[in-house]
Motif scaffolding. Structure first.
Motif, PDB file in Angstrom:
ATOM      1  N   ASP A 149      -4.308  10.355  15.161  1.00  0.00           N
ATOM      2  CA  ASP A 149      -4.900  11.663  14.914  1.00  0.00           C
ATOM      3  C   ASP A 149      -4.010  12.716  15.575  1.00  0.00           C
ATOM      4  O   ASP A 149      -3.013  12.397  16.235  1.00  0.00           O
ATOM      5  CB  ASP A 149      -6.332  11.729  15.435  1.00  0.00           C
ATOM      6  CG  ASP A 149      -6.411  11.478  16.936  1.00  0.00           C
ATOM      7  OD1 ASP A 149      -5.365  11.518  17.633  1.00  0.00           O
ATOM      8  OD2 ASP A 149      -7.534  11.249  17.434  1.00  0.00           O
ATOM      9  N   THR A 150      -4.367  13.981  15.414  1.00  0.00           N
ATOM     10  CA  THR A 150      -3.491  15.059  15.902  1.00  0.00           C
ATOM     11  C   THR A 150      -3.324  15.019  17.418  1.00  0.00           C
ATOM     12  O   THR A 150      -2.238  15.287  17.938  1.00  0.00           O
ATOM     13  CB  THR A 150      -4.046  16.430  15.471  1.00  0.00           C
ATOM     14  OG1 THR A 150      -5.415  16.545  15.879  1.00  0.00           O
ATOM     15  CG2 THR A 150      -3.931  16.619  13.975  1.00  0.00           C
ATOM     16  N   THR A 151      -4.399  14.692  18.146  1.00  0.00           N
ATOM     17  CA  THR A 151      -4.297  14.642  19.611  1.00  0.00           C
ATOM     18  C   THR A 151      -3.279  13.596  20.037  1.00  0.00           C
ATOM     19  O   THR A 151      -2.439  13.842  20.922  1.00  0.00           O
ATOM     20  CB  THR A 151      -5.664  14.316  20.232  1.00  0.00           C
ATOM     21  OG1 THR A 151      -6.627  15.301  19.841  1.00  0.00           O
ATOM     22  CG2 THR A 151      -5.561  14.282  21.754  1.00  0.00           C
ATOM     23  N   SER A 152      -3.322  12.436  19.438  1.00  0.00           N
ATOM     24  CA  SER A 152      -2.380  11.366  19.772  1.00  0.00           C
ATOM     25  C   SER A 152      -0.956  11.747  19.373  1.00  0.00           C
ATOM     26  O   SER A 152       0.003  11.431  20.083  1.00  0.00           O
ATOM     27  CB  SER A 152      -2.788  10.071  19.067  1.00  0.00           C
ATOM     28  OG  SER A 152      -4.074   9.662  19.462  1.00  0.00           O
ATOM     29  N   ILE A 153      -0.810  12.441  18.248  1.00  0.00           N
ATOM     30  CA  ILE A 153       0.528  12.852  17.789  1.00  0.00           C
ATOM     31  C   ILE A 153       1.138  13.854  18.763  1.00  0.00           C
ATOM     32  O   ILE A 153       2.318  13.772  19.104  1.00  0.00           O
ATOM     33  CB  ILE A 153       0.453  13.441  16.369  1.00  0.00           C
ATOM     34  CG1 ILE A 153       0.016  12.358  15.384  1.00  0.00           C
ATOM     35  CG2 ILE A 153       1.804  14.020  15.958  1.00  0.00           C
ATOM     36  CD1 ILE A 153      -0.275  12.870  13.984  1.00  0.00           C
ATOM     37  N   VAL A 154       0.310  14.808  19.211  1.00  0.00           N
ATOM     38  CA  VAL A 154       0.792  15.790  20.196  1.00  0.00           C
ATOM     39  C   VAL A 154       1.282  15.079  21.444  1.00  0.00           C
ATOM     40  O   VAL A 154       2.353  15.385  21.992  1.00  0.00           O
ATOM     41  CB  VAL A 154      -0.317  16.803  20.549  1.00  0.00           C
ATOM     42  CG1 VAL A 154       0.084  17.640  21.766  1.00  0.00           C
ATOM     43  CG2 VAL A 154      -0.606  17.710  19.357  1.00  0.00           C
ATOM     44  N   HIS A 155       0.512  14.111  21.897  1.00  0.00           N
ATOM     45  CA  HIS A 155       0.846  13.382  23.123  1.00  0.00           C
ATOM     46  C   HIS A 155       2.141  12.574  22.976  1.00  0.00           C
ATOM     47  O   HIS A 155       2.981  12.570  23.885  1.00  0.00           O
ATOM     48  CB  HIS A 155      -0.304  12.446  23.503  1.00  0.00           C
ATOM     49  CG  HIS A 155      -0.016  11.612  24.719  1.00  0.00           C
ATOM     50  ND1 HIS A 155       0.001  12.147  26.000  1.00  0.00           N
ATOM     51  CD2 HIS A 155       0.284  10.282  24.850  1.00  0.00           C
ATOM     52  CE1 HIS A 155       0.309  11.190  26.866  1.00  0.00           C
ATOM     53  NE2 HIS A 155       0.469  10.050  26.188  1.00  0.00           N
ATOM     54  N   SER A 202       4.557  12.854  20.558  1.00  0.00           N
ATOM     55  CA  SER A 202       5.722  13.524  19.955  1.00  0.00           C
ATOM     56  C   SER A 202       6.248  14.693  20.784  1.00  0.00           C
ATOM     57  O   SER A 202       7.356  15.171  20.541  1.00  0.00           O
ATOM     58  CB  SER A 202       5.362  14.052  18.564  1.00  0.00           C
ATOM     59  OG  SER A 202       4.435  15.132  18.653  1.00  0.00           O
ATOM     60  N   ASN A 203       5.426  15.173  21.739  1.00  0.00           N
ATOM     61  CA  ASN A 203       5.786  16.347  22.550  1.00  0.00           C
ATOM     62  C   ASN A 203       5.914  17.623  21.719  1.00  0.00           C
ATOM     63  O   ASN A 203       6.578  18.574  22.128  1.00  0.00           O
ATOM     64  CB  ASN A 203       7.095  16.107  23.320  1.00  0.00           C
ATOM     65  CG  ASN A 203       6.936  15.053  24.395  1.00  0.00           C
ATOM     66  OD1 ASN A 203       5.921  15.004  25.086  1.00  0.00           O
ATOM     67  ND2 ASN A 203       7.930  14.191  24.527  1.00  0.00           N
TER      68      ASN A 203
END
Length: 252
Positions: free
Chosen positions: A26-32, A34-35
């Motif tokens: 999900d977007t939260t995991s991607i942010v974490h 991928s930086n």
């Protein structure tokens, strides 16, 4: 990874993060992983979705993302590249008047490609001077243009076997202090390209400005004359200390 192919840094980071994951994110995991800044993540993912780089689905209340397989991306990029090449081949540039600007060109391979294009486009005449290592790559094109009736005249620094009829050879003395490779080509007495080494990198100028075309054409024949003079009188010239100092200061 994908920046070399026209994708943004953030798109590349997100794709690498998704590709490295064993499960959809999900977007939260991607942010974490991928930086990529949270404020940018939706914009980046939407663009990637439009470009066919990610798969999306809804699980509960969350939107999940999965990377399109790398092999699929490679096939997509290859197909797009081939299509772009075909479009380039059918492109017809508009005719322009004589351009008096002096254009600068960097990158060795770009310079080589530009010289090859000038040779291919020649309609009447080609004069070219270069060191043997550089000239060798152009020989098949030059020999073909001569067979087509184009007037080809070449000055080679060093030795090289060729069937070209109008060939001049210049052999620098071992004491020369400025043995730096250069290339000069003039086509149809309308355009010149001169390339040399600057700060250990190739750099070239290209122009249709007639004063420069004439100057570099005269420069070419100056070296042709020098080649024949030194070939005929080299032993005598090098016995004269003043002449030897002058000759060994020349830059080839």
């Amino acid at each position: 990874m994908l920046q070399k192919f026209g994708f943004s840094q953030y798109e590349s980071q997100v794709y690498e993060a998704l590709l490295s994951s064993n499960t959809p994110l999900d977007t939260t995991s991607i942010v974490h992983s991928s930086n990529v800044p949270k404020a940018k993540i939706y914009e980046v993912l939407n663009k990637m979705s439009d470009k066919g780089m990610v798969l999306t689905t809804i699980s509960g209340k969350k939107k999940l993302y999965l990377a399109v397989p790398l092999e699929t991306i490679i096939q997509k990029l290859t197909a797009t590249f081939k299509q772009d090449i075909q479009e380039l081949k059918t492109f017809t540039p508009r005719k322009v008047t004589t351009d008096d600007h002096i254009w600068t060109l960097k990158d060795y391979q770009s310079i080589i490609s530009e010289v090859e294009t000038l040779i291919l486009d020649a309609k009447q005449s080609i004069i070219l001077s270069a060191w043997n290592e550089e000239l060798e790559r152009f020989l098949p094109l030059l020999e073909q243009k001569e067979k087509e009736g184009i007037d080809v005249e070449v000055l080679i620094i060093g030795k090289l076997h060729t069937s070209l009829k109008n060939l001049h050879s210049l052999h620098p003395h071992q004491d020369h202090k400025k043995l730096e490779p250069s290339q000069l080509i003039s086509v149809d007495e309308q355009i010149i390209l001169f390339a040399g080494i600057e700060n250990n990198k190739w750099k070239a100028i290209k122009t249709e400005s007639q004063p420069f075309v004439k100057f570099f054409t005269d420069f070419f024949y100056h070296d042709v004359a020098l080649a024949h003079i030194t070939e005929k009188y080299q032993e005598q010239l090098l016995q004269d200390d003043k002449m030897k100092r002058l000759l060994t200061r020349l830059r080839y």
